[in-house]
Design a protein around this motif. Structure first.
Motif: not given
Length: 249
Positions: A42-44, A174-177, A199-201, A243-246
């Motif tokens: 998940l590294n950008h 965070g984002i609910n995947l 996923m926490p941001i 950005d990395a998660i999306t």
């Protein structure tokens, strides 16, 4: 092999449950047979600030000592040094527990710390990386995602703040995947009531050790700490996490 963007379906199918919900590493197995599954990247680019780093066979302690030298931060060096000591202990414990579980050495320490210290390490890593006195700005993409859930930045921050005042552990964005939406989640401990596929941001630590030593123990002191934290959120970094998660959607 051709590099392909990871699809949301394939990501969710391979992610598993809460140990993978933070997206930090392949789920550790107690079986003797070594796993060929690799950690989800998940590294950008080469940005290692975004999430905890797993290198070889262990998680790496990051150096957040620069925070103790920043007199504009609003948090005392004594307070941060004490807090960093707790973070370092979580890194040691999760590394120990993963090694024990992988070799089939299952006991109370290993079972507790596989989840508790993993989350403690990860959430503190994100929390410390969040903080900066440099000027930063939320990206348009993240701002839009927040508005789609909360209606406005003001409503989002009000939600995060009120939630933080009600819990004794964490208030997290965070984002609910499962639906791709931004939400704030509340936690009283590192590993209970932790949402699957989250996923926490951005992470706000409201445990006593984050603020009582400097500000006092009442609600007014806690509110003062939260207001200081809100002014030092590194929105550039939070936007890069988003950005990395999306990228998986």
């Amino acid at each position: 092999m051709e590099n392909k963007k990871l699809s949301r379906r394939n990501f969710l199918a391979g992610l598993g449950v809460s140990a993978g919900a933070l997206g930090l590493s392949a789920i550790t197995s107690s079986c003797a047979k070594p796993s060929t599954q690799k950690a989800i990247d998940l590294n950008h680019g080469n940005d290692q600030e975004l999430f905890p780093i797993y290198d070889g066979s262990k998680y790496i302690k990051k150096d957040f000592s620069h925070l103790t030298k920043n007199t504009e931060l609003g948090l005392s060096a004594e307070n941060i040094n004490h807090h960093l000591g707790l973070y370092n202990k979580y890194v040691d414990k999760v590394n120990k527990s993963e090694a024990m579980m992988a070799s089939g050495e299952i006991d109370e320490f290993a079972m507790k710390n596989l989840a508790f210290s993993l989350n403690g390490m990860a959430l503190h890593d994100i929390y410390f990386a969040n903080m900066s006195t440099d000027k930063s700005k939320m990206s348009q993409a993240l701002s839009k995602a927040i508005s789609e859930t909360f209606g406005s930045y003001e409503a989002y921050m009000k939600n995060l703040t009120e939630q933080a005042m009600k819990v004794k552990g964490w208030s997290m964005t965070g984002i609910n995947l499962l639906n791709g939406k931004i939400f704030n989640y509340a936690e009283d401990t590192h590993s209970s009531n932790f949402p699957i596929y989250f996923m926490p941001i951005m992470v706000l630590d409201v445990y006593d050790h984050a603020w009582v030593k400097q500000f006092g123990a009442d609600d007014a002191a806690k509110a003062q700490y939260i207001e200081i934290f809100k002014k030092i959120i590194n929105w550039d970094l939070v936007s890069r996490r988003f950005d990395a998660i999306t990228m998986i959607f």
